[in-house]
Scaffold this active site. Structure first.
Site, PDB file in Angstrom:
ATOM      1  N   CYS A  60      -8.436  -5.176   5.795  1.00  0.00           N
ATOM      2  CA  CYS A  60      -9.111  -5.529   4.553  1.00  0.00           C
ATOM      3  C   CYS A  60     -10.444  -6.170   4.875  1.00  0.00           C
ATOM      4  CB  CYS A  60      -8.270  -6.529   3.774  1.00  0.00           C
ATOM      5  SG  CYS A  60      -6.693  -5.843   3.334  1.00  0.00           S
ATOM      6  N   TYR A  93       1.819   4.690   4.822  1.00  0.00           N
ATOM      7  CA  TYR A  93       1.826   3.254   5.122  1.00  0.00           C
ATOM      8  C   TYR A  93       3.169   2.645   4.746  1.00  0.00           C
ATOM      9  CZ  TYR A  93      -0.133  -1.587   4.688  1.00  0.00           C
ATOM     10  OH  TYR A  93      -0.419  -2.926   4.786  1.00  0.00           O
ATOM     11  N   ASP A 117       1.511 -10.528  11.454  1.00  0.00           N
ATOM     12  CA  ASP A 117       0.689  -9.523  12.128  1.00  0.00           C
ATOM     13  C   ASP A 117      -0.633 -10.151  12.590  1.00  0.00           C
ATOM     14  OD1 ASP A 117      -0.065  -7.019  13.031  1.00  0.00           O
ATOM     15  OD2 ASP A 117      -0.761  -6.335  11.073  1.00  0.00           O
TER      16      ASP A 117
END
Ligand code: ADP
Ligand code: SF4
Length: 692
Positions: free
Chosen positions: A29, A171, A266
């Site tokens: 992002c 995804y 993550d």
């Protein structure tokens, strides 16, 4: 010449396409999203220019029923979106890289605040997207709904192919998408999409098959799959069902991009996780498939990267943050300039682009997000326009960056600092518990400064206004930092807090060696009986929590109190808040939200509940005020007359001395001063391009 890093530059075949090397910018992002496509495209193109062999989008909505507002992500709802994506694929292809797009359908993680559609997922449940606490629920998807999503995904893939993408993602990661939610053990649907693992995986398999069938002739079909959620038996586990899912689908996709879920796991910050922290979880994947495997782990060291390939952990080095901090990381390795790599410090300020809905920012790379609107390049800067000399006072992040960038332009720069060591607040703060990687902000700049002959650094040089004038430089930049307030004033208190308690500030606590007991003995010079410490945190970022850790490690009993409704409130945006709370609770720190400090004595603090106004008294031997800071701008005010009467040609105050802020802003401020030097800046005109 051969090098141990040659392995990183081998081309990798991914289905029908070939990546020029093993450097893979995974989807991330960036806050630009569909709202600012030109900024987004220029940022992605810069990574390709810097040598990343694959450059991907962020999660990209395929349909209005999965609208990720209030966040600005990618969007490919209709053919009308194709031209904006071509901006990106053109920018990436121009430099010989492959462009990847991460298509997403988010079920109950889509708040749909913009489209106002009812989200649907495995069952009807509270919406988890948006703030995480949106008042509303999804509905249970019918089998027809699932068919529709497959169709929408297929249509989006065809559009993506038309837009020029080479790699198209299915995804199922970060606990955000329908495909991942359906794979969850909790999916007890009675139809063929629930129950057994095979049933739960059916939808993901169908998405991959559909996408291959639709675009697989010329596009690679990748999956992003979360192999562990760090939830033990309650979630996906790398040695449990994730293993079986990879085994089932092993050869179906053209590439496996595997990671931890959720996003906080993550993109763990350096305070809580080190380079390569995901290897343990992802290394099984390569044993089950012949297809290329991509993994992440904030790799910034070429040795670690080459080793991860050689040890068979992964085939391509996935990176989001290392590619943000240094878009030219691959080229620098290729050119044997590894010392020039601007290493990510793992602070997650970049993440706050997404979580605060603004273009991406980076602590290490001040040009990140400024590629299109300001035309900034991370490696290039315009040459000097004069032979004038510049004196910079203060070698914190602002002064160091200003000196480095002005030096790069070719100017003769004198940099001074009162301290023996460069780095300002970063030198001090990076010695706090687990913030050692932050030193990279200084290390990279000093390495560069040492290479530039026209920069002269004078440490241990406290400058008065007269010293500055005596130095004789016609241009002066002041980067003299800021000082933490002692009186409790801040967002919530506008008058000094009264009392005779033992008051400390972060400045008093910084710079002590954790291993020694010198901190406590130093504090006890002022507060002999010091045991119980109250930290009053009206700063809301990392400082309050880190100081609590430091004080506990030094044998104190600590209460961390804040006027905010939650502890270390702003760290939610860097994905750290939960880990910070866990660490503080593990250390037995007492946490007290919704309270301000009213007054103090040497053994107590009177505090007020911000909601009820009720007063109470806490026992404490000392109080640490983590509140506002006062800009150190005295020198600036003393030198202003010299500007007015022509003794100085220019005078500028930057960084915390101008307006105290995060380290990223100090670096940016220093960079901006260097870019604007010798330029006419019209204060009436917005100094950057705006997307409309
Ligand atoms: P910023 O974040 O804006 O870069 P810092 O507080 O990190 O600010 O750094 C400011 C630096 O300026 C510190 O290292 C401090 O020692 C130095 N400094 C402040 N005042 C003077 C001065 N009068 N002469 C020389 N150095 C100074
Ligand atoms: Fe790394 Fe921080 Fe830059 Fe993000 S903002 S890329 S974590 S240095």
């Amino acid at each position: 010449m051969t090098s141990r890093y040659d392995i990183l530059f081998q081309p990798i075949k991914i289905g029908p396409v070939t990546a020029p090397n093993r450097f893979y910018q995974v989807p991330h992002c960036n806050g630009f999203g569909h709202r600012m496509p030109q900024g987004m495209a220029a940022m992605r193109g810069m990574k390709a220019e810097g040598g990343w062999g694959v450059v991907c989008t962020e999660e990209t909505e395929i349909h209005h029923t999965s609208d990720l507002s209030p966040y600005f992500e990618g969007r490919i709802w209709s053919d009308d979106d194709i031209p904006t994506w071509q901006l990106m694929t053109d920018a990436v292809h121009k430099h010989g890289a492959l462009a990847g797009i991460e298509l997403t359908y988010n079920s109950h993680d889509a708040a749909n605040l913009y489209s106002r559609a009812a989200a649907f997922g495995p069952r009807s449940m509270g919406i988890t997207g948006g703030s995480g606490y949106e008042p509303g629920q999804s509905r249970a998807a019918t089998k027809d709904d699932l068919k529709l999503v497959r169709k929408w995904h297929r249509n989006a893939a065809i559009r993506a192919k038309k837009a020029g993408f080479d790699i198209i993602y299915c995804y199922a990661a970060h606990n955000m998408t329908l495909a991942f939610h359906l794979m969850s053990k909790d999916n007890d649907r009675a139809d063929e999409y629930g129950g057994s693992l095979e049933n739960r995986t059916r939808f993901f398999r169908e998405l991959i098959e559909d996408t291959k069938e639709a675009v697989g002739d010329t596009c690679a079909v990748a999956v992003r799959f979360a192999v562990d959620e760090l939830l033990g038996g309650d979630g996906m586990q790398f040695d449990g069902e994730a293993h079986d899912i990879v085994a089932m689908l092993a050869e179906l996709p053209d590439l496996w991009d595997v990671n931890l879920s959720n996003w906080a796991n993550d993109s763990v910050t350096s305070r809580f996780g080190k380079e390569g922290h995901q290897e343990k979880y992802i290394s099984f994947v390569k044993k089950l498939t012949t297809k290329p495997v991509v993994g992440v782990g904030r790799y910034t060291s070429p040795d670690s990267m080459a080793s991860a390939i050689e040890r068979g952990i992964m085939d391509m080095i996935g990176a989001a943050r290392p590619s943000i901090a240094d878009p030219f990381l691959p080229n620098k390795i290729k050119e044997g300039r590894t010392e020039d790599i601007r290493e990510c410090i793992g602070c997650n300020i970049c993440v706050t682009g997404d979580t605060r809905f603004v273009p991406i920012r980076c602590t290490q790379n001040p040009t990140m997000g400024e590629e299109w609107r300001r035309g900034w390049h991370p490696e290039n800067i315009s040459p000097k326009k004069s032979e004038d000399e510049i004196l910079i006072v203060g070698a914190g992040p602002a002064g160091l960056e200003a000196a480095r960038a002005l030096g790069q332009r070719g100017y003769h720069v004198i940099l001074t600092d009162a301290r023996r060591e460069a780095g300002g607040r970063v030198a001090l703060e990076s010695a706090l518990p687990n913030l050692n990687e932050w030193r990279r902000v200084i290390d990279w700049r000093l390495t560069q400064i040492n290479k530039i002959e026209n920069i002269y650094f004078y440490p241990s040089s406290q400058m008065t206004a007269q010293d500055v004038l005596d130095a004789g430089a016609p241009h002066v930049i002041l980067a003299t930092g800021a000082t933490w307030r002692r009186d409790g004033m801040g967002r919530n208190i506008s008058r000094p807090v009264q009392g005779n308690g033992n008051i400390f500030t972060p400045d008093d606590l910084l710079g002590f060696n954790l291993e020694s007991d010198s901190l406590l003995s130093k504090l006890r010079e002022q507060a002999p009986a010091l045991q119980k410490v109250l930290i009053y945190d009206d700063d809301h970022y990392y400082m309050g929590g880190v100081l609590a850790e430091l004080l506990v490690q030094n044998g104190c009993e600590v209460t961390l109190m804040t006027p905010a409704p939650t502890i270390s409130c702003w760290t939610q945006f860097t994905l750290e808040q939960e880990r910070i709370l866990k660490r503080l609770l593990d250390l037995n720190v007492t946490l007290l939200a919704n309270h301000v400090i009213a007054s103090h004595t040497p053994t107590t603090a009177t505090v007020t509940n911000t909601i009820t106004s009720a007063e109470s008294t806490l026992a404490c031997d000392a109080i640490v005020m983590v509140t506002d800071r006062i800009p150190n701008d005295a020198l600036y005010h003393e030198l202003k007359p010299a500007l007015a009467d022509g003794r100085l040609k220019s005078l500028r105050v930057i960084g915390d001395a101008e307006a105290p802020n995060i380290i990223a802003q100090a670096v940016f401020s220093g960079h901006l001063a260097a870019r604007e030097f010798d330029e006419q800046v019209n204060p009436d005109v917005t100094p950057f391009k705006i997307e409309r």
